[in-house]
Write an enzyme that holds these catalytic residues in place. Sequence first.
Site, PDB file in Angstrom:
ATOM      1  N   GLU A 254     -22.275 -12.822 -21.111  1.00  0.00           N
ATOM      2  CA  GLU A 254     -23.076 -13.985 -20.736  1.00  0.00           C
ATOM      3  C   GLU A 254     -24.553 -13.629 -20.652  1.00  0.00           C
ATOM      4  OE1 GLU A 254     -21.476 -17.083 -20.063  1.00  0.00           O
ATOM      5  OE2 GLU A 254     -23.534 -17.775 -20.245  1.00  0.00           O
ATOM      6  N   ASP A 255     -25.377 -14.493 -21.249  1.00  0.00           N
ATOM      7  CA  ASP A 255     -26.828 -14.403 -21.069  1.00  0.00           C
ATOM      8  C   ASP A 255     -27.398 -13.009 -21.373  1.00  0.00           C
ATOM      9  OD1 ASP A 255     -26.547 -17.038 -20.447  1.00  0.00           O
ATOM     10  OD2 ASP A 255     -27.102 -16.880 -18.340  1.00  0.00           O
TER      11      ASP A 255
ATOM     12  N   LYS B 237     -20.198 -19.356 -13.116  1.00  0.00           N
ATOM     13  CA  LYS B 237     -19.212 -19.297 -14.206  1.00  0.00           C
ATOM     14  C   LYS B 237     -17.847 -18.927 -13.624  1.00  0.00           C
ATOM     15  CE  LYS B 237     -22.230 -19.661 -17.725  1.00  0.00           C
ATOM     16  NZ  LYS B 237     -22.208 -20.544 -18.864  1.00  0.00           N
TER      17      LYS B 237
ATOM     18  N   ASN C  60     -21.339 -25.039 -22.628  1.00  0.00           N
ATOM     19  CA  ASN C  60     -20.216 -24.165 -22.964  1.00  0.00           C
ATOM     20  C   ASN C  60     -19.108 -24.166 -21.911  1.00  0.00           C
ATOM     21  OD1 ASN C  60     -21.827 -22.627 -21.264  1.00  0.00           O
ATOM     22  ND2 ASN C  60     -22.540 -21.288 -22.903  1.00  0.00           N
TER      23      ASN C  60
ATOM     24  N   ASN D 223     -31.364 -24.952 -21.308  1.00  0.00           N
ATOM     25  CA  ASN D 223     -31.143 -25.135 -19.877  1.00  0.00           C
ATOM     26  C   ASN D 223     -32.216 -24.385 -19.090  1.00  0.00           C
ATOM     27  OD1 ASN D 223     -28.691 -26.657 -19.763  1.00  0.00           O
ATOM     28  ND2 ASN D 223     -27.600 -24.856 -20.477  1.00  0.00           N
TER      29      ASN D 223
ATOM     30  N   TYR E 278       0.870  -1.179   0.000  1.00  0.00           N
ATOM     31  CA  TYR E 278       0.000   0.000   0.000  1.00  0.00           C
ATOM     32  C   TYR E 278       0.904   1.226   0.000  1.00  0.00           C
ATOM     33  CZ  TYR E 278      -4.399   2.373   1.095  1.00  0.00           C
ATOM     34  OH  TYR E 278      -5.508   3.178   1.058  1.00  0.00           O
TER      35      TYR E 278
ATOM     36  N   ASP F 150     -22.509 -17.547 -24.794  1.00  0.00           N
ATOM     37  CA  ASP F 150     -23.698 -18.261 -25.275  1.00  0.00           C
ATOM     38  C   ASP F 150     -23.665 -18.456 -26.780  1.00  0.00           C
ATOM     39  OD1 ASP F 150     -25.484 -18.487 -22.805  1.00  0.00           O
ATOM     40  OD2 ASP F 150     -24.725 -16.457 -22.777  1.00  0.00           O
TER      41      ASP F 150
ATOM     42  N   ILE G 158     -33.197 -19.406 -33.000  1.00  0.00           N
ATOM     43  CA  ILE G 158     -32.110 -18.709 -33.693  1.00  0.00           C
ATOM     44  C   ILE G 158     -31.819 -17.409 -32.952  1.00  0.00           C
ATOM     45  CG2 ILE G 158     -31.249 -17.975 -35.969  1.00  0.00           C
ATOM     46  CD1 ILE G 158     -31.861 -20.998 -35.690  1.00  0.00           C
ATOM     47  N   GLY G 159     -31.457 -17.565 -31.684  1.00  0.00           N
ATOM     48  CA  GLY G 159     -31.054 -16.430 -30.859  1.00  0.00           C
ATOM     49  C   GLY G 159     -29.534 -16.392 -30.789  1.00  0.00           C
TER      50      GLY G 159
ATOM     51  N   ALA H 232     -27.268 -18.236 -29.160  1.00  0.00           N
ATOM     52  CA  ALA H 232     -26.600 -19.519 -29.382  1.00  0.00           C
ATOM     53  C   ALA H 232     -26.890 -20.035 -30.800  1.00  0.00           C
ATOM     54  CB  ALA H 232     -27.065 -20.533 -28.336  1.00  0.00           C
TER      55      ALA H 232
HETATM   56  N1  NAD Z   1     -25.973 -26.064 -23.390  1.00  0.00           N
HETATM   57  C1  NAD Z   1     -25.345 -24.924 -23.505  1.00  0.00           C
HETATM   58  O1  NAD Z   1     -24.133 -24.835 -23.401  1.00  0.00           O
HETATM   59  C2  NAD Z   1     -26.105 -23.693 -23.811  1.00  0.00           C
HETATM   60  C3  NAD Z   1     -25.408 -22.528 -24.123  1.00  0.00           C
HETATM   61  C4  NAD Z   1     -26.123 -21.370 -24.431  1.00  0.00           C
HETATM   62  C5  NAD Z   1     -27.495 -21.393 -24.394  1.00  0.00           C
HETATM   63  N2  NAD Z   1     -28.130 -22.526 -24.052  1.00  0.00           N
HETATM   64  C6  NAD Z   1     -29.578 -22.575 -23.964  1.00  0.00           C
HETATM   65  O2  NAD Z   1     -30.153 -22.233 -25.203  1.00  0.00           O
HETATM   66  C7  NAD Z   1     -31.339 -21.486 -25.014  1.00  0.00           C
HETATM   67  C8  NAD Z   1     -31.251 -20.172 -25.762  1.00  0.00           C
HETATM   68  O3  NAD Z   1     -30.220 -19.356 -25.234  1.00  0.00           O
HETATM   69  P1  NAD Z   1     -29.799 -18.022 -25.951  1.00  0.00           P
HETATM   70  O4  NAD Z   1     -28.739 -17.415 -25.092  1.00  0.00           O
HETATM   71  O5  NAD Z   1     -29.525 -18.258 -27.385  1.00  0.00           O
HETATM   72  O6  NAD Z   1     -31.138 -17.163 -25.785  1.00  0.00           O
HETATM   73  P2  NAD Z   1     -31.822 -16.132 -26.803  1.00  0.00           P
HETATM   74  O7  NAD Z   1     -32.900 -15.483 -26.021  1.00  0.00           O
HETATM   75  O8  NAD Z   1     -30.802 -15.278 -27.462  1.00  0.00           O
HETATM   76  O9  NAD Z   1     -32.449 -17.074 -27.943  1.00  0.00           O
HETATM   77  C9  NAD Z   1     -33.567 -17.888 -27.783  1.00  0.00           C
HETATM   78  C10 NAD Z   1     -34.247 -18.013 -29.144  1.00  0.00           C
HETATM   79  O10 NAD Z   1     -35.234 -19.033 -29.063  1.00  0.00           O
HETATM   80  C11 NAD Z   1     -36.346 -18.561 -29.781  1.00  0.00           C
HETATM   81  N3  NAD Z   1     -37.578 -19.248 -29.420  1.00  0.00           N
HETATM   82  C12 NAD Z   1     -38.421 -19.019 -28.388  1.00  0.00           C
HETATM   83  N4  NAD Z   1     -39.502 -19.817 -28.463  1.00  0.00           N
HETATM   84  C13 NAD Z   1     -39.344 -20.575 -29.570  1.00  0.00           C
HETATM   85  C14 NAD Z   1     -40.122 -21.573 -30.190  1.00  0.00           C
HETATM   86  N5  NAD Z   1     -41.294 -21.951 -29.672  1.00  0.00           N
HETATM   87  N6  NAD Z   1     -39.651 -22.175 -31.299  1.00  0.00           N
HETATM   88  C15 NAD Z   1     -38.459 -21.806 -31.836  1.00  0.00           C
HETATM   89  N7  NAD Z   1     -37.683 -20.828 -31.293  1.00  0.00           N
HETATM   90  C16 NAD Z   1     -38.112 -20.239 -30.178  1.00  0.00           C
HETATM   91  C17 NAD Z   1     -36.387 -17.080 -29.471  1.00  0.00           C
HETATM   92  O11 NAD Z   1     -37.189 -16.354 -30.378  1.00  0.00           O
HETATM   93  C18 NAD Z   1     -34.916 -16.719 -29.580  1.00  0.00           C
HETATM   94  O12 NAD Z   1     -34.548 -16.382 -30.895  1.00  0.00           O
HETATM   95  C19 NAD Z   1     -31.499 -21.336 -23.502  1.00  0.00           C
HETATM   96  O13 NAD Z   1     -32.351 -22.346 -23.035  1.00  0.00           O
HETATM   97  C20 NAD Z   1     -30.105 -21.551 -22.965  1.00  0.00           C
HETATM   98  O14 NAD Z   1     -30.111 -22.082 -21.667  1.00  0.00           O
HETATM   99  C21 NAD Z   1     -27.474 -23.676 -23.781  1.00  0.00           C
HETATM  100  O1  LMR Z   2     -24.955 -21.676 -18.100  1.00  0.00           O
HETATM  101  C1  LMR Z   2     -25.016 -22.758 -18.674  1.00  0.00           C
HETATM  102  O2  LMR Z   2     -25.133 -23.835 -18.078  1.00  0.00           O
HETATM  103  C2  LMR Z   2     -24.900 -22.839 -20.160  1.00  0.00           C
HETATM  104  C3  LMR Z   2     -25.275 -21.631 -20.920  1.00  0.00           C
HETATM  105  O3  LMR Z   2     -24.411 -20.560 -20.720  1.00  0.00           O
HETATM  106  C4  LMR Z   2     -26.714 -21.228 -20.788  1.00  0.00           C
HETATM  107  O4  LMR Z   2     -26.978 -20.022 -20.820  1.00  0.00           O
HETATM  108  O5  LMR Z   2     -27.567 -22.081 -20.679  1.00  0.00           O
HETATM  109 MG    MG Z   3     -25.350 -18.691 -20.749  1.00  0.00          MG
END
Ligand code: NAD
Ligand code: LMR
Ligand code: MG
Length: 467
Positions: free
Chosen positions: A205-206, A163, A387, A357, A108, A231, A264-265, A267
């Site tokens: 994240e998220d 995380k 991830n 998730n 310090y 994501d 199609i968000g 991820a």
């Molecule tokens: N396993 C992993 O490592 C991992 C990593 C990232 C995200 N995820 C999961 O993936 C999901 C999406 O995460 P994100 O960060 O991309 O979120 P996000 O909000 O960016 O995307 C979600 C997408 O899903 C779409 N959606 C919602 N309802 C729907 C339906 N009925 N039919 C088709 N599409 C639909 C939304 O319009 C949006 O485009 C979450 O459940 C998250 O936990 C998993």
């Molecule tokens: O947090 C996790 O377990 C994975 C991913 O980042 C998610 O948003 O679902």
């Molecule tokens: Mg996440």
Amino acid sequence: MANTSIILRVELAHDQVTFGDVASVISQAGGDVTSIDVIRVGKESSVRDITVDVQDSVEAQVVDAIKALKGITLINVSDRTFLAHLGGKISVQPSMPIKNRDDLSRVYTPGVARVCTAIHENPKKAYSLTIKRNTVAVVTDGTAVLGLGDIGPQAAAPVMEGKAMLFKQLADVDAFPICLDTTDTEEIIRTVKAISPVFGGINLEDISSPRCFEIEARLEEELDIPVFHDDQHGTAVVMMAGILNALKVVDKPIDSIRVVVNGIGAAGVSVCKMLLAAGVQRLVPVDRDGAIVRGGSYDQPMWQWLAEQPQVEAVPGGLDQLIAGADVFIGVSRAGLLKVEHVKAMAKDPIVFALANPQPEIDPELAAPYVRVMATGRSDYPNQINNVLCFPGIFRGALDCRAHRINEAMKLAAARAIASVVSEEELNELYIIPSIFNDHVVQNVRHAVIEAAIKTGVANRIPPDFR
Ligand SMILES: NC(=O)c1ccc[n+]([C@@H]2O[C@H](COP(=O)([O-])OP(=O)(O)OC[C@H]3O[C@@H](n4cnc5c(N)ncnc54)[C@H](O)[C@@H]3O)[C@@H](O)[C@H]2O)c1
Ligand SMILES: O=C(O)C[C@H](O)C(=O)O
Ligand SMILES: [Mg+2]
């Protein structure tokens, strides 16, 4: 479907009830006794902690059954998951104790001033003289927390703390949760830039789409430390590793498969981009209003980009129609959207990655009879595509070579490195992706990422083991 572990503290009156009675009532109600601790034994009664594994749906039933037993007083029910969160999950540790005035004057004032001046004169010294070289900010605005959606920055904190724990345990990276109370794109960019001097990397994240795309692109452009939206890219990297190995299991070449990506968000966009880069020729991106089709017109720039790719199919429709004949389903959307009927309509040897998730697009037990390779994002089923297999190692590598960005070559190298941890002899339907507890994962990813960073000219330092 999800399992919880609860601890029941009970007092048993010896003349009315035995432990055997308690255990059988718990098992009849659907619980599974996993351990018993004796807290106090008296002449007339004893107090015990009974740890029980239960499915969420029958937790109340188990508790009610215990309460109804004669001679039992239920003192407390605690949930081990909540107990693990008491007081938060991380803390800051000093690197040395301050034992006397001499130490104090060094770490310090006045000693610290000379170090400040040295950094002022040569900002690069921040890497050797501060926490910057090993510290990553885990930044969220709480808008797309797991599949829970927009639950706000405070409620997002447990995920961000988790995380940070994983960064530290798996890759010795010091990570800190930053939960921002704003969803405004410009304000998030400004804030992350303003807090960046102390950090060696930014893990976004998220943060929901489509804002996440601009936030990441702008920060990547305006900062000289790596910015990585977990994501998007973490998911895509691990998904790719899983697909590379799953295709070996079913013996289908990547350019022959038809892939449906649902959601199609953040991820989903990155998953689609990586599949195309890896050679997929038939891609069907589906969101809540149906397929994003080749030749279509979309406000969202990333959807528009997809609509311009020759490999994206031009047939409109929803999941119900488009799933027929698909070789691979990748869900990054919401719980329960994939039905058994959908899986039955897929091509021979279907591969299903239900990655939402905490609840996947389909219950793996329901899908099991009809799929060849099944993966989820969860740690309680085989083939966890999460991830967490990527972000610790990719940042370890990026920090060690002081990469100013994490580029496509580094991501693809990470995917191949993860896939290669599973040997040809070990590879099978239930083991396409290594466990996060496999020590080789972080090491292999780090190595591959540094190699790719050096090759593509983004490394600012050559780590000793590469010299
Ligand atoms: N396993 C992993 O490592 C991992 C990593 C990232 C995200 N995820 C999961 O993936 C999901 C999406 O995460 P994100 O960060 O991309 O979120 P996000 O909000 O960016 O995307 C979600 C997408 O899903 C779409 N959606 C919602 N309802 C729907 C339906 N009925 N039919 C088709 N599409 C639909 C939304 O319009 C949006 O485009 C979450 O459940 C998250 O936990 C998993
Ligand atoms: O947090 C996790 O377990 C994975 C991913 O980042 C998610 O948003 O679902
Ligand atoms: Mg996440």
